[in-house]
Write a protein that holds these residues in place. Structure first.
Motif, short mmCIF file in Angstrom:
data_model
loop_
_atom_site.label_atom_id
_atom_site.label_comp_id
_atom_site.label_asym_id
_atom_site.label_seq_id
_atom_site.Cartn_x
_atom_site.Cartn_y
_atom_site.Cartn_z
N UNK A 152 -33.32 -22.77 40.22
CA UNK A 152 -33.78 -21.46 39.76
C UNK A 152 -34.35 -21.54 38.34
N UNK A 153 -33.72 -22.34 37.50
CA UNK A 153 -34.19 -22.51 36.12
C UNK A 153 -35.59 -23.12 36.10
N UNK A 154 -35.79 -24.18 36.88
CA UNK A 154 -37.09 -24.83 36.93
C UNK A 154 -38.15 -23.90 37.51
N UNK A 155 -37.76 -23.09 38.51
CA UNK A 155 -38.70 -22.12 39.08
C UNK A 155 -39.09 -21.09 38.03
N UNK A 168 -42.92 -20.35 36.58
CA UNK A 168 -43.50 -19.01 36.58
C UNK A 168 -43.98 -18.62 35.19
N UNK A 169 -43.21 -18.96 34.17
CA UNK A 169 -43.59 -18.63 32.80
C UNK A 169 -44.84 -19.40 32.37
N UNK A 193 -38.61 -14.36 34.24
CA UNK A 193 -37.37 -13.76 33.74
C UNK A 193 -36.35 -13.61 34.85
N UNK A 194 -36.82 -13.20 36.02
CA UNK A 194 -35.92 -12.97 37.15
C UNK A 194 -35.25 -14.27 37.59
N UNK A 197 -26.76 -23.56 29.34
CA UNK A 197 -27.29 -23.48 27.98
C UNK A 197 -28.82 -23.38 27.95
N UNK A 198 -29.51 -24.22 28.71
CA UNK A 198 -30.97 -24.22 28.69
C UNK A 198 -31.55 -22.88 29.15
N UNK A 199 -30.95 -22.30 30.19
CA UNK A 199 -31.42 -21.01 30.69
C UNK A 199 -31.15 -19.91 29.67
N UNK A 200 -29.97 -19.92 29.06
CA UNK A 200 -29.64 -18.94 28.03
C UNK A 200 -30.61 -19.04 26.85
N UNK A 201 -30.87 -20.26 26.43
CA UNK A 201 -31.73 -20.48 25.28
C UNK A 201 -33.17 -20.03 25.56
N UNK A 202 -33.68 -20.39 26.73
CA UNK A 202 -35.07 -20.04 27.05
C UNK A 202 -35.24 -18.54 27.24
N UNK A 203 -34.34 -17.92 27.99
CA UNK A 203 -34.46 -16.48 28.22
C UNK A 203 -34.25 -15.71 26.91
N UNK A 204 -33.31 -16.17 26.09
CA UNK A 204 -33.08 -15.51 24.81
C UNK A 204 -34.30 -15.59 23.91
N UNK A 205 -34.96 -16.75 23.86
CA UNK A 205 -36.16 -16.90 23.04
C UNK A 205 -37.32 -16.08 23.60
N UNK A 206 -37.41 -15.98 24.92
CA UNK A 206 -38.46 -15.16 25.53
C UNK A 206 -38.28 -13.69 25.13
#
Length: 200
Positions: A145-148, A152-153, A162-163, A176-185
């Motif tokens: 899901x993270x790679x998908x 998409x981004x 985002x979804x 961690x990677x998903x939290x960091x990327x979504x937080x920065x977005x």
């Protein structure tokens, strides 16, 4: 060889060496070029001449071709130092010996060429935190899901991105990677409250 002949020979040597010193001791020179990256000549770089006790004798600037010179120098030991003030290059010094070996009058001089190839100064930030290598054991579904979400981004499909990232966090809340990327977005878009929740 008679005593008189020996005395005459010694006197001749003394006079010859003396003349050599008198005519040659201030005719020594040190010249050279200062180069930077890719051996490009550096202009308007200060070069300093010091004695072997690091007392300054003279200072000059390189020409447009990167050349410097010190002339009319007495015999002795010197240090040539490039002062890279105001540049991103490291300072560099080279020891030089000016010792004439000729005893022929008028030829007891030394012309040394000393070239410099400066290195770029390494910049270090003493306040920077030590590098941390973060490793997690991530469930396969969360990683997919993270790679998908990243794909998409990259395609500028922010809603889907985002979804997918949020779905990844539902599977593995501490990802961690998903939290960091979504937080920065969110932070980039100005969603400060949502970003704060993710980063805390």
């Amino acid at each position: 060889m008679s005593v008189l002949a020996r005395v005459a020979f010694v006197a001749f040597l003394t006079i010859t060496v003396g003349l050599s010193a008198a005519f040659g001791q201030d005719r020594n020179s040190i010249t050279g070029f200062v180069f930077g990256e890719n051996r490009a000549p550096l202009s308007r770089i200060y070069v300093e001449l010091q004695t072997d006790l690091y007392s300054t004798v003279g200072r000059t600037q390189t020409s447009g071709a990167g050349m410097y010179s010190f002339r009319g120098l007495p015999s002795g030991q010197y240090v040539v130092k490039v002062l890279a003030t105001g540049t991103n290059y490291e300072e560099q010094s080279i020891a030089v010996s000016l010792v004439p070996i000729s005893v022929v009058a008028g030829r007891g001089s030394v012309a040394e060429q000393v070239d410099f190839y400066l290195k770029v100064r390494k910049t270090e930030n003493p306040l920077a935190p030590p590098e941390v290598v973060f490793a997690q054991s991530v469930p396969e579904e969360a990683e997919k899901l993270y790679k998908a979400g990243l794909e998409a981004l990259e395609k500028k499909d922010e809603a889907t991105g985002y979804e997918k990232l949020k779905q990844s966090l539902e599977v593995f809340p501490d990802y961690f990677l998903a939290l960091d990327r979504l937080g920065n977005e969110y932070l980039t878009k100005g969603y400060y409250q949502a970003s704060f929740v993710l980063f805390t």
